[in-house]
Scaffold this motif. Structure first.
Motif, short mmCIF file in Angstrom:
data_model
loop_
_atom_site.label_atom_id
_atom_site.label_comp_id
_atom_site.label_asym_id
_atom_site.label_seq_id
_atom_site.Cartn_x
_atom_site.Cartn_y
_atom_site.Cartn_z
N PRO A 37 36.69 27.46 37.87
CA PRO A 37 35.37 28.06 38.00
C PRO A 37 35.43 29.58 38.07
O PRO A 37 36.48 30.17 38.32
CB PRO A 37 34.86 27.47 39.32
N VAL A 38 34.28 30.17 37.87
CA VAL A 38 34.16 31.61 38.12
C VAL A 38 34.36 31.85 39.61
O VAL A 38 33.67 31.28 40.45
CB VAL A 38 32.77 32.12 37.68
N LEU A 39 35.34 32.69 39.94
CA LEU A 39 35.64 32.97 41.35
C LEU A 39 35.89 34.46 41.51
O LEU A 39 36.88 34.99 41.02
CB LEU A 39 36.87 32.18 41.81
N GLY A 40 34.97 35.12 42.20
CA GLY A 40 35.13 36.54 42.46
C GLY A 40 35.65 36.77 43.86
O GLY A 40 35.31 36.05 44.80
N ARG A 41 36.50 37.77 44.01
CA ARG A 41 37.06 38.11 45.32
C ARG A 41 36.77 39.56 45.65
O ARG A 41 36.79 40.43 44.79
CB ARG A 41 38.56 37.85 45.36
N LYS A 47 29.51 42.35 48.14
CA LYS A 47 29.07 43.00 46.90
C LYS A 47 30.22 43.09 45.90
O LYS A 47 30.04 42.86 44.70
CB LYS A 47 28.54 44.39 47.22
N GLU A 48 31.42 43.42 46.39
CA GLU A 48 32.58 43.51 45.49
C GLU A 48 32.94 42.15 44.92
O GLU A 48 33.27 42.03 43.73
CB GLU A 48 33.77 44.09 46.25
N ALA A 49 32.88 41.10 45.75
CA ALA A 49 33.19 39.75 45.27
C ALA A 49 32.18 39.30 44.23
O ALA A 49 32.53 38.69 43.21
CB ALA A 49 33.24 38.78 46.44
N ALA A 50 30.89 39.59 44.48
CA ALA A 50 29.85 39.22 43.52
C ALA A 50 30.00 40.00 42.22
O ALA A 50 29.79 39.45 41.13
CB ALA A 50 28.48 39.47 44.13
N ALA A 51 30.39 41.29 42.32
CA ALA A 51 30.61 42.09 41.11
C ALA A 51 31.77 41.55 40.29
O ALA A 51 31.73 41.54 39.05
CB ALA A 51 30.85 43.55 41.50
N ASP A 52 32.83 41.09 40.99
CA ASP A 52 33.98 40.49 40.30
C ASP A 52 33.56 39.22 39.56
O ASP A 52 33.93 39.00 38.40
CB ASP A 52 35.07 40.19 41.33
N ALA A 53 32.75 38.39 40.24
CA ALA A 53 32.27 37.17 39.59
C ALA A 53 31.35 37.51 38.41
O ALA A 53 31.40 36.85 37.36
CB ALA A 53 31.52 36.31 40.61
N LYS A 54 30.54 38.54 38.56
CA LYS A 54 29.61 38.93 37.49
C LYS A 54 30.38 39.40 36.25
O LYS A 54 29.97 39.11 35.12
CB LYS A 54 28.67 40.03 37.99
N ARG A 55 31.47 40.12 36.45
CA ARG A 55 32.28 40.55 35.30
C ARG A 55 32.78 39.34 34.50
O ARG A 55 32.79 39.36 33.26
CB ARG A 55 33.45 41.40 35.77
N GLN A 56 33.19 38.30 35.21
CA GLN A 56 33.66 37.08 34.53
C GLN A 56 32.51 36.40 33.79
O GLN A 56 32.67 35.93 32.65
CB GLN A 56 34.28 36.14 35.56
N LEU A 57 31.34 36.34 34.43
CA LEU A 57 30.18 35.73 33.78
C LEU A 57 29.75 36.53 32.55
O LEU A 57 29.42 35.95 31.51
CB LEU A 57 29.01 35.67 34.77
N PHE A 58 29.76 37.84 32.65
CA PHE A 58 29.35 38.68 31.52
C PHE A 58 30.30 38.52 30.34
O PHE A 58 29.88 38.56 29.18
CB PHE A 58 29.26 40.14 31.95
#
Length: 471
Positions: free
Chosen positions: A301-305, A242-253
């Protein structure tokens, strides 16, 4: 040893426990500690003393079984509660409801605090499902009904203090075509975690589940995960995902906000692969946002961790586990007084799993745990002679088959736990715990004998009936 008031309220419990650990240490200290904690979980016990001893014997090394450390205390304590209830004239279900653990309870200060708990609701739901008030003490001779309850870990913490390694690490990469690659070391061993973790990533990102691919086989990409044990994967790998996906979402937003001419990212949301302005509905696809991010970042690329490691276990009272699952089970049995055979004919189990991310998976775990727990309660036993196993094959080690399964009513009880991803907790090991005491209590209701050791074989039932007839 348990003390109760005349109304059934538990006053004090003293628990002395001796564990046969075989010739080697294995999980000895851990199991000894787990047993002492798990006995306290389902019910409120204002005064409690526990003495645990792990002893060495001339037997093979031991290991963790499903419900590790919790099954044996639950069998002893829940069986005793029924005997106490009969002695003071209180209904066994009413006695459990009176003592049921509640959210906010502190079992052991700084070690075991209860952040969410559906214990009371679980007891009420199984009693309703099995028509407890209509059946208890009222069934034909040889038929009986019994109850058992439990609490269990949602991931053990105590083995890994003072390490810089995370409990789980996750990477989420969003590709230019809108698909998502989720990297983890969480091991799929049949418990369904690949599906659950992919759902968590999809929900957090706002994409379709079919657009998420999981890669869990490369230790060269992500390095953190402590293993598939202790009902920990949804809690620990789920929080990291969930944290990694949230990090990626911030970049996408950030990229989407520029495409949409917006400056305040909080006005955006994502669903079904679309990122949109909440007020107007105007939006762009995740693919468009991912490509825009790559263009602005030299093709990267968008990369969330994300990582999961408990922040302050002592302050939060989560030294042993981030949180705990709870549940209750009622079983109806038929006992053949001529042969001693016990047949389970009906059952209901209610399990507090926090937020049910995948209700079908929870129901599957409930049904599978019943099969495993029936063997533990009624037939499975490793026998030794001078330190050697004398029944080393399935010819003599009796397991239940699908044909032996009773009706199972699987009831999902939802709570919202602050420590879990989207409020989720475990639905794995804890589900096996209540079956043995529920069966033992049902046998007592059916024929009036209390079997105090497992497995409950026909020979033990017949012996108890014969001793009863001599009194």
């Amino acid at each position: 040893k348990t003390g109760v008031k005349k109304d059934g309220k538990i006053v004090a419990v003293e628990f002395n426990n001796i564990l046969d650990g075989g010739a080697h240490h294995s999980y000895g200290v851990t199991t000894t500690m787990i047993a002492g904690i798990c006995l306290t979980l389902p019910y409120r016990i204002p005064n409690y003393r526990y003495t645990g001893r792990h002893v060495y014997t001339n037997k093979p090394v031991t290991g963790a079984m499903r419900g590790h450390g919790a099954n044996q205390p639950a069998f002893a304590f829940d069986s005793q509660l029924d005997l106490l209830a009969e002695e003071i004239g209180v209904d066994p279900v009413d006695m459990r409801l009176k003592n049921a653990t509640q959210p906010g309870d502190v079992k052991i200060p700084n070690v075991c605090h209860i952040s969410s708990c559906g214990m009371q609701e679980s007891i009420e739901k199984v009693a309703q499902s099995m028509k407890w008030k209509d059946k208890r003490g009222k069934l034909p001779e040889g038929r009986g009904i019994g109850v058992g309850s439990y609490g269990f870990f949602s991931g053990a913490l105590y083995n890994y203090f003072n390490t810089s390694r995370p409990y789980n690490e996750a990477w989420v990469r969003v590709n230019g075509d809108g698909t998502v690659h989720y990297f983890t070391l969480a091991a799929e061993i049949g418990q369904g975690c690949d599906t659950i973790l992919s759902q968590i990533v999809a929900e957090e990102l706002g994409v379709r589940l079919e657009d998420v691919s999981i890669i869990s086989s490369d230790t060269g990409i992500v390095t953190g995960d402590t293993g598939a044990f202790s009902s920990r994967t949804t809690m620990m790998a789920g929080n990291a995902a969930k944290e990694a996906a949230a990090d990626a979402k911030r970049q996408l937003f950030g990229a989407a906000a520029k495409l949409l001419g917006r400056k305040i990212q909080d006005e955006l949301d994502a669903k079904d692969g679309q990122i949109y302005v909440k007020r107007t509905g105007k939006g762009v696809s995740v693919s468009e946002a991912a490509l825009a991010y790559q263009s602005a970042n030299s093709g990267a690329p968008v990369l969330g961790r994300g990582v999961y490691t408990p922040a302050d276990p002592i302050a939060e009272g989560t030294v042993v586990s981030p949180t705990w699952s709870f549940g209750s089970q009622i079983i109806e049995v038929e006992v053949d007084k001529e042969t001693g055979e016990v047949r389970v004919i009906d059952s209901a189990t209610a399990h507090d799993c926090g937020r049910a991310i995948n209700p079908m998976s929870v129901e599957g775990q409930l049904e599978g745990s019943m099969h495993m727990a029936l063997g533990y309660a009624l037939s499975e036993e490793v026998k030794f002679e001078k330190g050697k196993v004398v029944n080393p094959s399935f010819v003599d080690y009796k397991m239940f088959s699908a044909l032996d399964m009773p009706k199972v009513d699987s009831i999902v009880v939802e709570t919202d736990d602050p420590h879990g991803p989207f409020g989720a907790k475990e639905s794995g090991e804890g589900l096996t715990i209540p079956t043995a005491p529920a069966i033992a209590n049902a046998i007592y209701d059916a024929v009036g004998v209390s079997i105090k050791d497992l497995p409950i074989t026909p020979e033990k039932v017949l012996k108890a009936l014969q001793e009863k007839s001599k009194k």
